[in-house]
Scaffold this active site. Sequence first.
Site, PDB file in Angstrom:
ATOM      1  N   PRO A  63       0.796  -1.241   0.000  1.00 42.15           N
ATOM      2  CA  PRO A  63       0.000   0.000   0.000  1.00 42.15           C
ATOM      3  C   PRO A  63       0.828   1.291   0.000  1.00 42.15           C
ATOM      4  CG  PRO A  63       0.138  -0.875   2.213  1.00 42.15           C
ATOM      5  CD  PRO A  63       0.876  -1.849   1.338  1.00 42.15           C
ATOM      6  N   GLY A  64       2.176   1.180   0.092  1.00 45.48           N
ATOM      7  CA  GLY A  64       2.945   2.416  -0.097  1.00 45.48           C
ATOM      8  C   GLY A  64       3.955   2.771   0.988  1.00 45.48           C
ATOM      9  N   LYS A  79      14.168 -12.449  -1.341  1.00 49.04           N
ATOM     10  CA  LYS A  79      13.551 -13.332  -0.337  1.00 49.04           C
ATOM     11  C   LYS A  79      14.478 -14.507  -0.054  1.00 49.04           C
ATOM     12  CE  LYS A  79       9.943 -10.726  -0.572  1.00 49.04           C
ATOM     13  NZ  LYS A  79       9.911  -9.643   0.410  1.00 49.04           N
TER      14      LYS A  79
HETATM   15  C1  LIG Z   1       5.432  -6.932   0.618  1.00 48.17           C
HETATM   16  S1  LIG Z   1       4.237  -6.253  -0.379  1.00 48.17           S
HETATM   17  C2  LIG Z   1       4.855  -4.671  -0.709  1.00 48.17           C
HETATM   18  C3  LIG Z   1       4.801  -3.696   0.405  1.00 48.17           C
HETATM   19  C4  LIG Z   1       5.128  -2.315  -0.114  1.00 48.17           C
HETATM   20  N1  LIG Z   1       6.416  -2.258  -0.786  1.00 48.17           N
HETATM   21  C5  LIG Z   1       5.114  -1.282   0.974  1.00 48.17           C
HETATM   22  O1  LIG Z   1       6.151  -0.732   1.260  1.00 48.17           O
HETATM   23  O2  LIG Z   1       4.046  -1.003   1.519  1.00 48.17           O
HETATM   24  C6  LIG Z   1       4.513  -7.022  -1.916  1.00 48.17           C
HETATM   25  C7  LIG Z   1       3.727  -6.402  -3.059  1.00 48.17           C
HETATM   26  O3  LIG Z   1       4.267  -6.895  -4.273  1.00 48.17           O
HETATM   27  C8  LIG Z   1       3.217  -6.914  -5.207  1.00 48.17           C
HETATM   28  N2  LIG Z   1       3.630  -7.748  -6.336  1.00 48.17           N
HETATM   29  C9  LIG Z   1       3.971  -9.057  -6.343  1.00 48.17           C
HETATM   30  N3  LIG Z   1       4.305  -9.437  -7.590  1.00 48.17           N
HETATM   31  C10 LIG Z   1       4.189  -8.337  -8.380  1.00 48.17           C
HETATM   32  C11 LIG Z   1       4.398  -8.088  -9.746  1.00 48.17           C
HETATM   33  N4  LIG Z   1       4.784  -9.037 -10.587  1.00 48.17           N
HETATM   34  N5  LIG Z   1       4.196  -6.836 -10.215  1.00 48.17           N
HETATM   35  C12 LIG Z   1       3.797  -5.848  -9.381  1.00 48.17           C
HETATM   36  N6  LIG Z   1       3.573  -6.031  -8.064  1.00 48.17           N
HETATM   37  C13 LIG Z   1       3.774  -7.254  -7.569  1.00 48.17           C
HETATM   38  C14 LIG Z   1       2.040  -7.431  -4.410  1.00 48.17           C
HETATM   39  O4  LIG Z   1       0.813  -7.044  -5.011  1.00 48.17           O
HETATM   40  C15 LIG Z   1       2.245  -6.763  -3.048  1.00 48.17           C
HETATM   41  O5  LIG Z   1       1.497  -5.569  -2.936  1.00 48.17           O
END
Ligand SMILES: C[S@@+](CC[C@H](N)C(=O)[O-])C[C@H]1O[C@@H](n2cnc3c(N)ncnc32)[C@H](O)[C@@H]1O
Length: 359
Positions: free
Chosen positions: A226-227, A310
């Site tokens: 979410p950011g 990861k």
């Molecule tokens: C750990 S969360 C991110 C948290 C975010 N960076 C933050 O700081 O709030 C991982 C995110 O990666 C996104 N995601 C996973 N694979 C993706 C892809 N191929 N393209 C874009 N987003 C992706 C997911 O939808 C998820 O919102």
Amino acid sequence: MTAIVLYCRPGFEKECGAEIQEKASWNEMYGYLELKKNQGLVFFHLHDPLHGEALMQKLPLKRLIFTRQWFVTLHEKVDLPDYNRVEAIMESLDSEWQYDDLRMETPDTNEGKELSKFCRKLAVPLRQSLRKANILTSKKDVFDARQGGAVLHALFLSGQELILGYSLAHNSSPHVMGIPRLKFPSQAPSRSTLKLDEAFLYFIPRDEWDTRLTSGMNAVDLGSAPGGRTYQLVRRGMMVTAIDNGPMAESLMETGQVKHKMMDGFKYLPRKKNVYWLVCDMIEKPQRVAKLMSEWLLNGYCKEAIFNLKLPMKGRFQQVNEDLQSIKDAFSEHQVKYELYAKHLYYDREEITVHARLI
Ligand SMILES: C[S@@+](CC[C@H](N)C(=O)[O-])C[C@H]1O[C@@H](n2cnc3c(N)ncnc32)[C@H](O)[C@@H]1O
């Protein structure tokens, strides 16, 4: 016998130990490991006592991925009495040696947290006694052959057991136990925000923030929803393209600094080559992320990248080495000079953070 004591995230003692043993052997220094399981502590006992300080001189702490902090022991354990503990500690120290600072430390466990209250009480009288004996000095008084001074570490394993040692000020973490205590900003939409905050603090020297981390820069955040990370970029005055199929926090969109594109982060490419920062937190196979990051940098789509890799459940040390090697190989193939650092930061869990740039 001399040991290097290394601090890591509890549960990662095996990786921390494997790494120090490997890097020490590259420097022809050998020893055996004692892992304090789930206490975030590793003891690397060196066969040659002179190798403790020698290794800390040769090997930059920044090159160790799983170690947060380290020091070389002065003694075997010190047994603390129930009374006159400060005197007992003073008696264990050589009055000829001087230190610029004192770190009172504990294992990073729940018991360690309790113990740190006891340490805080002891810290004031101990500092006073060390200053009086001229063992603890202010930086400007220190002349030290060990390049710029040393830090005294007092690691309390319990109220009765203490290990004393020192690290070289220029090659140790400035934080107690290598842990930066960052405040979670109440407006940030996720706890991930602390990971990027810590990464900037760790990888980018403060005196370069004006040129490398400044307002007006363009940034791309892959896997942004979410950011939390976008929040850190926005807070520094950057314009951010946020890529994620998930929703971004309204508060960030209202700043006018964020463009949200709902699409696959592996397919997005910027139209102009005017992006300075690429940050990436997509939950994906680390090999795929490593390849994508190398491509962005090699094609000049960004100047610097901070991203997570990861960690697998098993073979974590080996997997990390392979992922980083794949990035180095890609850079070497293109004969470019680069900087590549990786760290298991305090706010990381089952991942490491990597910083890469071409120079
Ligand atoms: C750990 S969360 C991110 C948290 C975010 N960076 C933050 O700081 O709030 C991982 C995110 O990666 C996104 N995601 C996973 N694979 C993706 C892809 N191929 N393209 C874009 N987003 C992706 C997911 O939808 C998820 O919102």
